[in-house]
Design an enzyme around this catalytic site. Structure first.
Site, PDB file in Angstrom:
ATOM      1  N   ARG A  44       0.925  -1.018  -0.041  1.00  0.00           N
ATOM      2  CA  ARG A  44       0.214   0.016   0.127  1.00  0.00           C
ATOM      3  C   ARG A  44       0.877   1.081  -0.091  1.00  0.00           C
ATOM      4  NH1 ARG A  44      -3.171  -1.417   5.127  1.00  0.00           N
ATOM      5  NH2 ARG A  44      -0.844  -1.739   5.720  1.00  0.00           N
ATOM      6  N   LYS A 140       2.759 -19.323   5.428  1.00  0.00           N
ATOM      7  CA  LYS A 140       2.186 -19.867   6.522  1.00  0.00           C
ATOM      8  C   LYS A 140       1.835 -18.717   7.627  1.00  0.00           C
ATOM      9  CE  LYS A 140       5.547 -19.406   9.618  1.00  0.00           C
ATOM     10  NZ  LYS A 140       5.766 -18.908  11.088  1.00  0.00           N
ATOM     11  N   GLU A 211      14.515 -20.926  20.569  1.00  0.00           N
ATOM     12  CA  GLU A 211      15.279 -19.626  20.028  1.00  0.00           C
ATOM     13  C   GLU A 211      15.663 -18.716  21.352  1.00  0.00           C
ATOM     14  OE1 GLU A 211      13.306 -17.842  16.181  1.00  0.00           O
ATOM     15  OE2 GLU A 211      11.695 -19.043  17.247  1.00  0.00           O
ATOM     16  N   ASP A 230       2.534 -20.412  15.583  1.00  0.00           N
ATOM     17  CA  ASP A 230       3.579 -19.697  14.715  1.00  0.00           C
ATOM     18  C   ASP A 230       4.541 -20.857  14.012  1.00  0.00           C
ATOM     19  OD1 ASP A 230       5.112 -17.757  13.498  1.00  0.00           O
ATOM     20  OD2 ASP A 230       6.497 -17.891  15.328  1.00  0.00           O
ATOM     21  N   HIS A 235       5.923 -25.673  10.731  1.00  0.00           N
ATOM     22  CA  HIS A 235       7.389 -26.274  10.544  1.00  0.00           C
ATOM     23  C   HIS A 235       7.668 -27.751  11.359  1.00  0.00           C
ATOM     24  CE1 HIS A 235       7.656 -22.222   8.927  1.00  0.00           C
ATOM     25  NE2 HIS A 235       8.313 -21.669  10.089  1.00  0.00           N
ATOM     26  N   LYS A 340      10.496 -19.246  22.900  1.00  0.00           N
ATOM     27  CA  LYS A 340      11.091 -17.734  22.631  1.00  0.00           C
ATOM     28  C   LYS A 340      12.093 -17.659  23.817  1.00  0.00           C
ATOM     29  CE  LYS A 340       9.492 -16.181  18.484  1.00  0.00           C
ATOM     30  NZ  LYS A 340      10.514 -15.915  17.423  1.00  0.00           N
TER      31      LYS A 340
HETATM   32  N1  LIG Z   1       8.657 -12.429   8.778  1.00  0.00           N
HETATM   33  C1  LIG Z   1       8.869 -13.816   8.756  1.00  0.00           C
HETATM   34  O1  LIG Z   1       9.896 -14.126   9.183  1.00  0.00           O
HETATM   35  C2  LIG Z   1       8.090 -14.810   8.294  1.00  0.00           C
HETATM   36  C3  LIG Z   1       8.112 -15.956   8.290  1.00  0.00           C
HETATM   37  C4  LIG Z   1       7.462 -16.864   7.665  1.00  0.00           C
HETATM   38  C5  LIG Z   1       6.143 -16.717   7.376  1.00  0.00           C
HETATM   39  N2  LIG Z   1       5.620 -15.401   7.358  1.00  0.00           N
HETATM   40  C6  LIG Z   1       4.233 -14.833   7.053  1.00  0.00           C
HETATM   41  O2  LIG Z   1       4.562 -13.810   5.968  1.00  0.00           O
HETATM   42  C7  LIG Z   1       3.414 -13.302   5.868  1.00  0.00           C
HETATM   43  C8  LIG Z   1       3.944 -11.816   5.986  1.00  0.00           C
HETATM   44  O3  LIG Z   1       4.955 -11.532   7.066  1.00  0.00           O
HETATM   45  P1  LIG Z   1       5.890 -10.134   7.306  1.00  0.00           P
HETATM   46  O4  LIG Z   1       6.546 -10.511   8.484  1.00  0.00           O
HETATM   47  O5  LIG Z   1       6.547  -9.888   6.022  1.00  0.00           O
HETATM   48  O6  LIG Z   1       4.936  -9.209   7.970  1.00  0.00           O
HETATM   49  P2  LIG Z   1       5.119  -7.492   7.444  1.00  0.00           P
HETATM   50  O7  LIG Z   1       6.493  -7.160   7.725  1.00  0.00           O
HETATM   51  O8  LIG Z   1       3.912  -6.759   8.602  1.00  0.00           O
HETATM   52  O9  LIG Z   1       4.688  -7.195   6.233  1.00  0.00           O
HETATM   53  C9  LIG Z   1       3.619  -7.154   5.600  1.00  0.00           C
HETATM   54  C10 LIG Z   1       3.411  -6.849   4.156  1.00  0.00           C
HETATM   55  O10 LIG Z   1       2.180  -6.812   3.693  1.00  0.00           O
HETATM   56  C11 LIG Z   1       1.815  -5.541   3.116  1.00  0.00           C
HETATM   57  N3  LIG Z   1       0.321  -5.306   3.401  1.00  0.00           N
HETATM   58  C12 LIG Z   1      -0.248  -5.256   4.463  1.00  0.00           C
HETATM   59  N4  LIG Z   1      -1.688  -4.883   4.331  1.00  0.00           N
HETATM   60  C13 LIG Z   1      -1.831  -4.962   3.113  1.00  0.00           C
HETATM   61  C14 LIG Z   1      -2.759  -4.658   2.142  1.00  0.00           C
HETATM   62  N5  LIG Z   1      -4.012  -4.609   2.492  1.00  0.00           N
HETATM   63  N6  LIG Z   1      -2.525  -4.676   0.796  1.00  0.00           N
HETATM   64  C15 LIG Z   1      -1.483  -4.660   0.363  1.00  0.00           C
HETATM   65  N7  LIG Z   1      -0.348  -5.058   0.957  1.00  0.00           N
HETATM   66  C16 LIG Z   1      -0.416  -5.054   2.213  1.00  0.00           C
HETATM   67  C17 LIG Z   1       2.649  -4.419   3.941  1.00  0.00           C
HETATM   68  O11 LIG Z   1       3.071  -3.523   3.375  1.00  0.00           O
HETATM   69  P3  LIG Z   1       1.988  -1.905   3.448  1.00  0.00           P
HETATM   70  O12 LIG Z   1       1.580  -1.978   4.922  1.00  0.00           O
HETATM   71  O13 LIG Z   1       2.595  -0.859   2.718  1.00  0.00           O
HETATM   72  O14 LIG Z   1       0.796  -1.970   2.655  1.00  0.00           O
HETATM   73  C18 LIG Z   1       4.010  -5.408   4.103  1.00  0.00           C
HETATM   74  O15 LIG Z   1       4.607  -5.198   2.755  1.00  0.00           O
HETATM   75  C19 LIG Z   1       2.509 -13.362   7.083  1.00  0.00           C
HETATM   76  O16 LIG Z   1       1.569 -14.020   6.900  1.00  0.00           O
HETATM   77  C20 LIG Z   1       3.628 -14.059   8.056  1.00  0.00           C
HETATM   78  O17 LIG Z   1       2.967 -14.957   9.037  1.00  0.00           O
HETATM   79  C21 LIG Z   1       6.517 -14.350   8.051  1.00  0.00           C
END
Ligand SMILES: NC(=O)c1ccc[n+]([C@@H]2O[C@H](COP(=O)([O-])OP(=O)(O)OC[C@H]3O[C@@H](n4cnc5c(N)ncnc54)[C@H](OP(=O)(O)O)[C@@H]3O)[C@@H](O)[C@H]2O)c1
Length: 469
Positions: A44, A140, A211, A230, A235, A340
């Site tokens: 966004r 996930k 962790e 989580d 996993h 954690k």
């Molecule tokens: N981070 C990890 O280590 C990890 C590991 C495994 C799985 N995951 C999974 O991956 C997913 C993302 O996690 P994350 O850690 O990357 O989260 P994050 O850092 O909060 O990033 C979320 C992303 O989604 C975008 N977003 C949020 N609302 C949106 C909308 N309505 N329309 C379009 N874009 C939108 C955000 O950008 P804007 O706010 O600018 O829109 C941002 O790019 C989750 O489901 C999480 O469970 C994460």
């Protein structure tokens, strides 16, 4: 079929910068991306293409420093950016139109979005007219409960009717870990292990996902998720499948998937009466955890972490003991433990063989404990077989004999293997829909018992080994 176009929803987020972009850069370095590959990031934020590229460059410098700069630059060159809100069906359809106007052929829409946006985004993609052969990759957690997973599967089945049976790709990077991919071959290629791989010889199997990291600024995400959702439902269950499933007659997608599902179908969730003894939940209080550099870092109580609502009683430590009701495993306990802010990071499987008990040795008899096989899953852990030998100078006593092997050398990170499978049209490393549902079936009674307060929430100081369960 190769997909050259990747539409990455959530491209500015943590997952994209920490794992997806670095994995793509390593694939670039290994010359394994399809020629003409383009990644279009979606979020966004009102960013220009240059801003997205600068952001991505910075993330790659931080999270992929070992990938040659030329490969990182080549990936940056292929990046595009679209501002869109995935909650808006019109925005999602516009993204698909832009990509398909640029290049004909299938695309991959990768949802690196907050999990509550998955269903709406999949429905919008279903209605957006994806080209045949396109795929939707979902991060996930796949749903936040069994009902959620079922409705995502229903939506994905609708997409598959329009674009082809391989439309759904459920991501779990653990299936891309070289160590996890080695679990089944390790069992199958080594007759001494194959012969001992059952309840007559193995008393207990532990899968640990411990962790030192605490919330690291992600408290509000974690507080809505908890350790069980989580890492355990996904996993750790995937690692358990590779450790315990029956060897398939053929290493193809269907056979592997069937054997995994069969295993989880035979797995029993703890009964209501056993919930308090077979499961354990806790959260950390203030303490000090070791850093990578070896110093100690002060950590506030979980309830004082930004974004956390203590009244939700979210667990930062989860343990479940499970039984598998089949001929191979009846009588072996499977213990899954995740936490954690613990004393150390270790993600490993530990196989405890049955202890021989009292054994007569020269000079006396000794009580001999279990031999163990420890297999590192993610991180620097090695493989270690801990045996017992006779102590040369102490009659009637034993000494540990430990055989270790370093981690398997592997050129590609786990996410790169998963992305390669995804982009090339395979599903070897995708979690099958019925497997995701079976895994939720097992953990749902535990989640329900915990949310109803039927198992006490314990505490442990950050930096400790966790609670006594
Ligand atoms: N981070 C990890 O280590 C990890 C590991 C495994 C799985 N995951 C999974 O991956 C997913 C993302 O996690 P994350 O850690 O990357 O989260 P994050 O850092 O909060 O990033 C979320 C992303 O989604 C975008 N977003 C949020 N609302 C949106 C909308 N309505 N329309 C379009 N874009 C939108 C955000 O950008 P804007 O706010 O600018 O829109 C941002 O790019 C989750 O489901 C999480 O469970 C994460």
């Amino acid at each position: 079929m190769n997909c050259k176009q990747l539409l990455l929803f959530g491209a500015t987020g943590d997952l994209a910068g920490r794992y997806v972009l670095p994995a793509l850069a390593s694939l670039h370095a290994a010359d394994q991306l399809p020629s003409g590959f383009t990644l279009t990031g979606v979020a966004r934020q009102d960013w220009s293409e240059d801003q997205f590229r600068r952001h991505s460059r910075e993330r790659l410098e931080r999270h992929a420093p070992s990938v040659p700069a030329a490969a990182r630059d080549a990936l940056i060159e292929s990046l595009r950016y679209l501002r869109a809100d995935s909650k808006s069906a019109e925005d999602v359809a516009r993204c698909v139109r832009v990509i398909t106007a640029r290049e004909a052929g299938p695309l991959v829409a990768y949802l690196a979005l907050p999990a509550q946006l998955f269903a709406g985004t999949i429905a919008a993609l279903r209605d957006a007219g994806l080209p045949a052969g396109s795929r939707i990759a979902i991060e996930k957690p796949f749903g936040i409960d069994l009902d959620g997973a079922r409705s995502l599967n229903r939506l994905l089945a609708e997409v598959a009717r329009d674009v082809g049976e391989h439309a759904a790709y459920r991501i779990d990077f653990v299936l891309g870990l070289a160590t996890v991919q080695n679990l089944l071959p390790l069992r199958m290629l080594n007759p001494p292990l194959a012969a001992l791989w059952d309840a007559s010889h193995i008393e207990r199997v532990e899968i640990l996902w411990e962790e030192t990291l605490a919330m690291e600024g992600r408290g509000s995400f974690y507080d809505a998720t908890g350790g069980l959702r989580d890492v355990m439902q996904n996993h750790m269950m995937m690692a358990l499948c590779e450790l315990a499933m029956e060897p398939p007659s053929d290493m193809n997608e269907r056979e592997l998937g069937d054997r995994r599902v069969e295993l989880l179908r035979a797995m029993r969730a703890p009964s209501a009466g056993d919930m308090a003894t077979q499961t354990c939940r806790a959260r950390y209080t203030a303490g000090r955890v070791p850093t990578a550099g070896g110093e100690l870092r002060a950590i506030p109580s979980y309830v004082d972490e930004p974004g956390v609502d203590g009244a939700r009683e979210t667990e930062t430590f989860a343990q479940i003991a499970l039984d598998i009701d089949n001929a191979r495993w009846r009588g072996t306990r499977f213990v899954l433990r995740a936490g954690k802010a613990l004393e150390r990071t270790r993600k490993e499987a530990v196989i405890h063989f049955r202890a021989p008990g009292q054994v007569s040795l020269h000079g006396g008899s000794a009580e001999v404990g279990a031999s163990t096989l420890r297999i590192g899953l993610d991180g620097p852990e090695d493989i270690a077989l801990r045996l017992h030998g006779r102590a040369p100078d102490a009659p009637g006593q034993t000494l540990p004999v430990i055989l270790t092997a370093p981690p398997l050398p592997s050129a590609l990170p786990a996410y790169a293997r998963v992305l390669l499978d995804l982009l090339s049209g395979g599903s070897m490393l995708s979690v099958r829909g019925d497997l995701a549902e079976e895994s939720w079936r097992i953990v749902m009674p535990v989640l329900d018992a915990w949310s109803e307060g039927r198992v006490p929430l314990r505490q442990y100081p950050a930096g400790s080994r966790g609670p006594e369960c």
